[in-house]
Design a protein around this motif. Structure first.
Motif, PDB file in Angstrom:
ATOM      1  N   ALA A   1       4.513 -27.992 -52.777  1.00 44.58           N
ATOM      2  CA  ALA A   1       3.072 -28.052 -52.518  1.00 44.58           C
ATOM      3  C   ALA A   1       2.597 -29.487 -52.427  1.00 44.58           C
ATOM      4  CB  ALA A   1       2.326 -27.301 -53.612  1.00 44.58           C
TER       5      ALA A   1
ATOM      6  N   GLY B 290       3.760 -31.812 -49.470  1.00 46.06           N
ATOM      7  CA  GLY B 290       3.052 -31.632 -48.201  1.00 46.06           C
ATOM      8  C   GLY B 290       1.793 -32.463 -48.094  1.00 46.06           C
TER       9      GLY B 290
ATOM     10  N   LEU C 207      -2.490 -39.151 -41.949  1.00 49.71           N
ATOM     11  CA  LEU C 207      -3.588 -38.794 -41.044  1.00 49.71           C
ATOM     12  C   LEU C 207      -4.790 -39.693 -41.271  1.00 49.71           C
ATOM     13  CD1 LEU C 207      -3.757 -34.950 -41.103  1.00 49.71           C
ATOM     14  CD2 LEU C 207      -2.786 -36.482 -39.454  1.00 49.71           C
TER      15      LEU C 207
ATOM     16  N   VAL D 133       1.080 -35.458 -37.716  1.00 48.58           N
ATOM     17  CA  VAL D 133       0.628 -34.080 -37.929  1.00 48.58           C
ATOM     18  C   VAL D 133       1.620 -33.103 -37.357  1.00 48.58           C
ATOM     19  CG1 VAL D 133      -1.190 -32.446 -37.546  1.00 48.58           C
ATOM     20  CG2 VAL D 133      -1.734 -34.823 -37.699  1.00 48.58           C
TER      21      VAL D 133
ATOM     22  N   GLU E  48       7.947 -28.747 -41.978  1.00 44.92           N
ATOM     23  CA  GLU E  48       7.753 -28.124 -43.277  1.00 44.92           C
ATOM     24  C   GLU E  48       8.295 -26.691 -43.280  1.00 44.92           C
ATOM     25  OE1 GLU E  48       3.778 -28.122 -45.766  1.00 44.92           O
ATOM     26  OE2 GLU E  48       4.559 -30.063 -45.158  1.00 44.92           O
TER      27      GLU E  48
ATOM     28  N   VAL F 130     -13.955 -36.020 -39.760  1.00 43.43           N
ATOM     29  CA  VAL F 130     -12.790 -36.262 -40.609  1.00 43.43           C
ATOM     30  C   VAL F 130     -13.217 -36.399 -42.059  1.00 43.43           C
ATOM     31  CG1 VAL F 130     -10.830 -37.752 -41.002  1.00 43.43           C
ATOM     32  CG2 VAL F 130     -11.612 -37.347 -38.704  1.00 43.43           C
TER      33      VAL F 130
ATOM     34  N   VAL G 256     -12.168 -34.240 -45.354  1.00 49.48           N
ATOM     35  CA  VAL G 256     -11.755 -34.745 -46.666  1.00 49.48           C
ATOM     36  C   VAL G 256     -12.529 -34.019 -47.760  1.00 49.48           C
ATOM     37  CG1 VAL G 256     -11.718 -36.760 -48.157  1.00 49.48           C
ATOM     38  CG2 VAL G 256     -11.048 -36.975 -45.786  1.00 49.48           C
TER      39      VAL G 256
ATOM     40  N   ILE H 297     -11.024 -30.685 -48.206  1.00 48.50           N
ATOM     41  CA  ILE H 297      -9.753 -30.755 -48.940  1.00 48.50           C
ATOM     42  C   ILE H 297     -10.018 -30.880 -50.439  1.00 48.50           C
ATOM     43  CG2 ILE H 297      -7.737 -32.197 -49.335  1.00 48.50           C
ATOM     44  CD1 ILE H 297      -7.839 -32.804 -46.313  1.00 48.50           C
TER      45      ILE H 297
ATOM     46  N   ILE I  12      -2.527 -25.044 -52.732  1.00 47.08           N
ATOM     47  CA  ILE I  12      -2.275 -26.408 -52.261  1.00 47.08           C
ATOM     48  C   ILE I  12      -1.314 -26.392 -51.078  1.00 47.08           C
ATOM     49  CG2 ILE I  12      -1.238 -28.605 -52.904  1.00 47.08           C
ATOM     50  CD1 ILE I  12      -2.300 -28.143 -55.692  1.00 47.08           C
ATOM     51  N   LEU I  13      -0.266 -25.613 -51.235  1.00 51.35           N
ATOM     52  CA  LEU I  13       0.754 -25.591 -50.181  1.00 51.35           C
ATOM     53  C   LEU I  13       0.180 -25.122 -48.853  1.00 51.35           C
ATOM     54  CD1 LEU I  13       3.793 -25.883 -49.609  1.00 51.35           C
ATOM     55  CD2 LEU I  13       4.047 -23.478 -50.136  1.00 51.35           C
TER      56      LEU I  13
ATOM     57  N   VAL J  59      -4.189 -26.817 -48.362  1.00 53.29           N
ATOM     58  CA  VAL J  59      -4.260 -28.276 -48.222  1.00 53.29           C
ATOM     59  C   VAL J  59      -3.154 -28.768 -47.313  1.00 53.29           C
ATOM     60  CG1 VAL J  59      -4.354 -30.440 -49.459  1.00 53.29           C
ATOM     61  CG2 VAL J  59      -5.222 -28.381 -50.521  1.00 53.29           C
ATOM     62  N   GLY J  60      -1.944 -28.303 -47.559  1.00 53.68           N
ATOM     63  CA  GLY J  60      -0.818 -28.832 -46.807  1.00 53.68           C
ATOM     64  C   GLY J  60      -0.773 -28.374 -45.376  1.00 53.68           C
TER      65      GLY J  60
ATOM     66  N   ALA K 214      -5.439 -27.456 -43.689  1.00 54.26           N
ATOM     67  CA  ALA K 214      -6.242 -28.666 -43.488  1.00 54.26           C
ATOM     68  C   ALA K 214      -5.639 -29.541 -42.396  1.00 54.26           C
ATOM     69  CB  ALA K 214      -6.335 -29.449 -44.798  1.00 54.26           C
ATOM     70  N   VAL K 215      -4.324 -29.586 -42.359  1.00 53.51           N
ATOM     71  CA  VAL K 215      -3.662 -30.406 -41.339  1.00 53.51           C
ATOM     72  C   VAL K 215      -3.925 -29.843 -39.950  1.00 53.51           C
ATOM     73  CG1 VAL K 215      -1.420 -31.143 -40.512  1.00 53.51           C
ATOM     74  CG2 VAL K 215      -1.942 -31.306 -42.910  1.00 53.51           C
ATOM     75  N   ILE K 216      -3.884 -28.514 -39.886  1.00 44.43           N
ATOM     76  CA  ILE K 216      -4.145 -27.889 -38.585  1.00 44.43           C
ATOM     77  C   ILE K 216      -5.598 -28.123 -38.165  1.00 44.43           C
ATOM     78  CG2 ILE K 216      -4.138 -25.724 -37.316  1.00 44.43           C
ATOM     79  CD1 ILE K 216      -1.469 -25.694 -38.102  1.00 44.43           C
TER      80      ILE K 216
ATOM     81  N   PHE L 124      -7.317 -30.625 -38.942  1.00 43.24           N
ATOM     82  CA  PHE L 124      -7.365 -32.016 -38.468  1.00 43.24           C
ATOM     83  C   PHE L 124      -6.906 -32.102 -37.017  1.00 43.24           C
ATOM     84  CE2 PHE L 124      -5.943 -36.298 -37.885  1.00 43.24           C
ATOM     85  CZ  PHE L 124      -6.875 -37.034 -38.560  1.00 43.24           C
ATOM     86  N   PHE L 125      -5.881 -31.372 -36.718  1.00 46.48           N
ATOM     87  CA  PHE L 125      -5.375 -31.334 -35.340  1.00 46.48           C
ATOM     88  C   PHE L 125      -6.477 -30.866 -34.397  1.00 46.48           C
ATOM     89  CE2 PHE L 125      -2.288 -31.130 -32.154  1.00 46.48           C
ATOM     90  CZ  PHE L 125      -1.149 -31.708 -32.662  1.00 46.48           C
TER      91      PHE L 125
ATOM     92  N   VAL M 169      -9.614 -31.071 -34.891  1.00 49.13           N
ATOM     93  CA  VAL M 169     -10.637 -32.117 -34.793  1.00 49.13           C
ATOM     94  C   VAL M 169     -10.232 -33.151 -33.755  1.00 49.13           C
ATOM     95  CG1 VAL M 169     -11.692 -34.028 -36.024  1.00 49.13           C
ATOM     96  CG2 VAL M 169     -11.499 -31.818 -37.120  1.00 49.13           C
TER      97      VAL M 169
END
Lengths: 388, 323, 186, 169
Positions: free
Chosen positions: B117, B120, B127, B146, B153, D30, D34, D37, D60-61, D64-65, D68-70, D72-73, D75
């Motif tokens: 967790a 990651g 970013l 990204v 992962e 962005v 944050v 997140i 979290i995995l 957040v991991g 959130a990353v997606i 961001f993508f 965005v």
């Protein structure tokens, strides 16, 4: 405009603005260089990107422009030779030869036999050092750090040897009108004789370690195709055109010096891609070694410069002359107009890299950013030569 | 009020871990430069101290002495948040690695899950760094980070999941206890494919060559950390090495029998195995060219992911058959 | 051979140059308006462009195009004389894209305008440079006859012939003089 | 321990609320992310307080991991026009409407919780992962599978959207 909150600060200079006129909406305009690790010095390329795909690109030159052609108009013929050492730091001896050869042609000067051999030996050694430098730097562009150290190991040996007949390690200017500046001695010949088999034994290792590496092959095979017609339209020469399958080499097409006495091949690859150009340069190591072997065996004793060699105040006859030699990057030539005074009326330097680089914009269109780096590297650029 | 003993233990461990992370970074920088030197037939750092041994310390001092710079128009909060964010999760990860049965900072039942967790989170730092620095190279680096991290992962998790299936636990200590002292009793013998997938994926996750695309210096100058200087850069640098240590430690726990080894079990085996893996990572970096970005994603989606799924299904099937 | 290649193109002067002396096999004087036609012929025949440059002389700028061939050995130079006050030449970059940069460079150095060039902005000089470094002042300019010799003339117009008066004798006399001088000095 | 738990609860609640506020009010997408997140991390902390570390780590995995990353993508792929409809501040009617929506949901929830309090435990008990898995795969099998149907619908929707965009191009 949320993406670049301070967009108005980043308006760019004349070239960027000129380039932006044709930009598509939503694309990213990016300045690669003049300080960028893989533009080999201070070349700048303006890119228009869609994601990582290059829509358009435009090299901007001139950051290393020193106006050698203007300098030539105020220097004597002999005084201009050091400039030739500084046009192309990677392979300056062909430039030496191009200028000296042009003057000799103009004045009808015969060069002593031994001097011709020394010219061939030093030039071919210089070609090897230049290709080694390119090889290391190219692999560095592709992301492997180690080969450049290996290349410099060999290069170091040659540079040490070249110090004797040229007096310097990088910006050689050892040719003189009518001969060469320094003789070679037995120690040099011995060193060279030891180097040739050693270097030959290293080449298979380079092939195993680098050329056959799967990642490298995937990075350069079929990348940056340059068909012959494209090469002709841009006037590309040297390994670029030989990598596209045409055996065009000035040493054969327009023999100068004593190159017609040596037995060597012109390596070609007809894949037209970066791998073709890569393999041509690697094959040229072997051909240069062959020429070196023959030259070392045949070299006669005798004077190294003509009797009554031209002094600084020497005046050649009037007239125009064009003289081309095969440099490490292609056709290196000098066009000279003499009005019969101590200094040339007009000197024009034809740099092979200049024509080769002008091909880049077309070759890189539609490729990925990483491929553009691979294509740029495969052209073997030395920026001072292009900017002159 | 009585302060719980567990809390004290964690605080002590945290301090110890910080020291350990710093020491590790120094050691690894030195190792990397020495390895690189010898791979390239040169001695590496040699001037500062005997055999250049205090070179990394001097490097660190130099970084600390430099001025902190922020480019015009950068998003100040995001710009400074990023290096901190890259460092903190890694510290947490060090806490729950079992170096030996007694030497564990924080014994968690779901240790494996915790590590995955928090590992990651590193990509978020990249970013924010790429975005916040108002630099197009940084932005490209962030975009690469990204897609690369999202892609790698998945096979990483699937490979780890196969081990979890097989051992039936997520507790790192128990996973080690399930393995024997001799190499043929380790999980790598049972799960070689999972190990290969795991190792390939961690190269992608930690942005190490040949998968170091977010910072590919010959393409993107320095990618996401183009604009960082001084300790901003230093933190990214340390976080990268710390991350390498973490993923290699996890590999040691999962596949190589942790602290167990022939003759004398103990933390020395753990460290030895971890450092061998780290050496392999460094070796790869100084040997191979960098792959292209589409190739990187192709390797993942067309090879690693199907293989990892097949491995997981195969494991599940065999477990059912032999259980 | 050149007559056939350039059949139908109005050539101001065609001369066979002395290869051992000048490194060129053919030298062709053209008017600006026939340049494109001649270059098109060369393009069809498979010649490639080596470079474009210019020489400043009393009569005007002599713009030079050096061509070479992969199979047929021999260099050909096209020469176009343009006046100082209105130096305009059509751009050949439509056929030979390699000329794009050579023409920009010549524009930088001599201020020659290549009509039809898609992007005639400074290449080697800074964008704000308002001078052309290779343009000579009136004092140091020399007439063409002091700079080059006409080789074996195949056909020539009066206007070009007039630039090289009594070519042969003068050249011979001067050369003899030079050699004597050089010997005396050394 | 009681006091520690209360302090932690306040800290986590503050993280959640603060993150939410940043997410809603910030101009930059962005920065909003944050904020989101930090909210997600705060929620993970709440799960820890409830003695469900599995849920916390999963939060979290996945959120957040991965999520959130997606986001961001997404965005990075969006382009905000200067003259777009988001450029103007929202009309007062819209703000009132959203406030009403929040009040309605909050009101109903708090009414339910206040009048019919859930039989909660004084001290949370940790549920083993195995039990959790058994629960999902046996007693609550249908509900669990239905959730994946939602994911399937979302995925096909995404494919459809991407498809339309590509055809338009």
């Amino acid at each position: 405009m949320t993406r670049y909150p301070n967009m108005e600060q980043v308006t760019g200079d004349f070239y960027t603005q000129n380039f932006e006129k044709g930009a598509r909406e939503g694309s990213l305009i990016l300045n690669m260089g003049p300080q960028h690790p893989s533009t080999h010095g201070v070349l700048r390329i303006i890119l228009e990107l869609d994601g990582e795909y290059i829509l358009r690109c435009d090299p901007v030159l001139g950051y290393l422009h020193r106006m050698h052609e203007k300098m030539g108009e105020s220097k004597t013929y002999r005084g201009f030779i050091p400039n030739m050492g500084r046009v192309d730091y990677g392979c300056p001896l062909p430039w030496n030869w191009a200028f000296v050869g042009a003057v000799e042609k103009l004045a009808g000067i015969e060069v002593p036999e031994r001097a011709e051999y020394i010219r061939v030996i030093t030039t071919e050694m210089n070609r090897i050092t230049s290709h080694l430098l390119w090889w290391g730097a190219y692999i560095l562009d592709l992301g492997a750090f180690t080969p450049i150290m290996y290349a410099f190991d060999e290069r170091e040996w040659l540079l040490d040897l070249l110090q004797t007949p040229t007096g310097s390690r990088l910006t050689y200017s050892s040719f003189r009108v009518g001969g060469v500046g320094h003789d070679i001695d037995d120690k040099f010949i011995e060193g060279l004789k030891a180097f040739i088999p050693y270097f030959r034994s290293r080449l298979p290792m380079y092939k195993d370690l680098v050329t056959d590496n799967i990642i490298l092959r995937k990075r350069v095979e079929d990348i940056g195709p340059m068909p012959l017609d494209m090469c002709r339209r841009y006037g590309a020469t040297g390994p670029v055109i030989r990598g596209s399958g045409l055996a065009y080499d000035i040493r054969r097409a327009e023999p100068y010096g004593i190159y017609d006495r040596f037995d060597f091949e012109i390596p070609t690859q007809d894949t037209c891609c970066c791998m073709g150009r890569y393999k041509v340069r690697l094959a040229e190591f072997e051909q240069s070694l062959r020429i070196l072997e023959q030259a070392v065996d045949q070299i006669p004793d005798g004077p190294i410069i003509m009797d009554k060699a031209p002094k600084p105040s020497w005046k050649p006859p009037k007239g125009e002359v064009y003289f081309a030699v095969e440099g490490a990057r292609g056709k290196t030539s000098v066009y000279l107009v003499s009005d019969g005074t101590k200094s040339p009326y007009r000197v024009k330097l034809r740099a092979p890299g200049f024509s080769n680089l002008s091909l880049f914009a077309e070759a890189a269109q539609g490729t990925l950013l990483a491929d553009a780096v691979a294509i740029l590297g495969s052209l073997d650029l030395i920026i001072p030569e292009i900017d002159r | 009020m009585k302060i719980p003993i567990e809390l004290i233990r964690i605080v002590v461990a945290l301090v110890a871990v910080m020291a350990w992370v710093g020491l590790n970074a120094l050691l690894l920088v030195y190792c990397e430069r020495k390895y690189a030197g010898h791979i390239q037939r040169r001695p590496g750092p040699f001037e500062v101290g005997p055999h250049g041994i205090i070179q990394p310390l001097i490097d660190g001092l130099k970084l600390m002495a430099k001025q902190l710079l922020m480019p015009d128009g950068a998003d100040a909060i995001l710009f400074w948040l990023a290096p901190i964010l890259s460092m903190i999760p890694v510290l947490l990860l060090f806490l729950c690695i079992p170096y030996s049965p007694l030497l564990t900072g924080w014994e968690v039942n779901l240790g494996l899950l915790l590590i995955l967790a928090f590992a990651g989170l590193n990509v978020l730092a990249l970013l924010l760094a790429g975005w916040g620095s108002n630099n197009k190279w940084g932005l490209l680096g962030a975009a690469r980070a990204v897609s690369q991290s999202v892609a790698y992962e998945i096979p990483l998790l699937l490979a780890v999941l196969a081990i979890a299936f097989q051992t039936g636990t997520l507790n790192l200590t128990e996973i080690v206890n399930g393995q024997g002292s001799w190499p043929w009793q380790w999980n790598i013998i049972v799960q070689p494919l999972a190990f290969l997938i795991y190792f390939t994926s961690i190269l992608g996750e930690t942005n190490r060559a040949p998968f170091d695309l977010p910072e590919a210096e010959s393409e993107l100058t320095a990618g996401f950390h183009t604009e960082y200087s001084s300790m901003g850069f230093g933190l990214f640098f340390m976080a990268e090495y710390a991350n390498m240590v973490v993923v290699c430690s996890v590999a040691t726990v999962l596949f190589l029998g942790g602290w167990k080894g022939p003759f004398f079990d103990g933390w020395w085996w753990f460290l030895a195995k971890t450092y061998v893996l780290l050496f392999v990572m460094i070796w790869l970096r100084w040997t191979y060219p960098r792959v292209r970005f589409d190739q990187l994603l192709n390797i993942n989606w067309k090879w690693l992911l199907p293989l990892a799924v097949a491995n997981l299904l195969g494991t599940a099937f065999l477990m059912k058959v032999f259980a | 051979m050149m007559d056939k290649l350039f059949a139908g193109v109005r050539i101001r002067c065609l001369e066979k140059a002395d290869y051992d002396k000048t490194g060129q096999k053919w030298s062709v004087f053209l008017a600006p308006n026939t340049l494109l036609k001649a270059v098109a012929r060369l393009n069809d025949d498979g010649w490639f462009l080596e470079d474009v440059c210019a020489v400043d002389s009393v009569e005007g700028f002599l713009v030079l195009y050096h061509f070479d061939h992969w199979q047929k050995s021999g260099r050909l130079s096209l020469k176009v004389l343009v006046p100082h006050d209105d130096p305009r030449v059509p751009s050949i970059s439509g056929m030979y894209q390699g000329a794009l940069w050579h023409e920009r460079e010549t524009h930088d150095f001599h201020g020659i305008v290549f009509e039809g060039h898609p992007n005639l902005i400074p290449l080697l000089l800074p964008a704000e440079a308002d001078f052309h470094p290779l343009v000579k002042d009136a004092k140091s300019r020399l007439p063409l006859k002091d700079l080059m010799v006409l080789g074996e003339v195949v056909s020539c117009e009066e206007s070009i012939q007039a630039l090289f008066p009594e070519e042969a004798e003068e050249a011979a006399a001067e050369q003899g003089g030079e050699e004597a001088e050089a010997e005396a000095e050394s | 321990m009681e006091l520690m738990a209360k302090i932690s609860f306040v800290i986590y609640a503050l993280i959640i609320l603060g993150g939410g506020l940043v997410a809603v009010t910030s101009q930059s997408l962005v920065r909003a992310l944050v904020g989101l997140i930090s909210t997600l991390l705060g929620v993970a902390g709440m799960y820890m307080l409830l003695a469900t570390p599995f849920m916390a780590f999963m939060q979290i995995l996945i959120y957040v991991g991965a999520v959130a990353v997606i986001v961001f993508f997404a965005v990075m792929l969006t382009r905000a026009d200067e003259g777009g409809e988001e450029a103007d501040p929202a009309p007062i009617r819209q703000s009132l409407g959203s406030l009403a929506a929040v009040a309605a949901v909050g009101g109903v929830l708090s009414w339910v919780l206040l009048t019919k309090p859930v039989q909660g435990l004084k001290v949370p008990v940790e549920v083993a992962v195995e039990e959790l898995g058994k629960g999902l795969m046996e007693s609550y099998f249908v509900a669990f599978e239905l959730i994946s149907v939602i994911l399937l619908v979302a995925m096909s929707g995404a494919v459809l959207l991407a498809w339309e965009r590509r055809v338009k191009k």
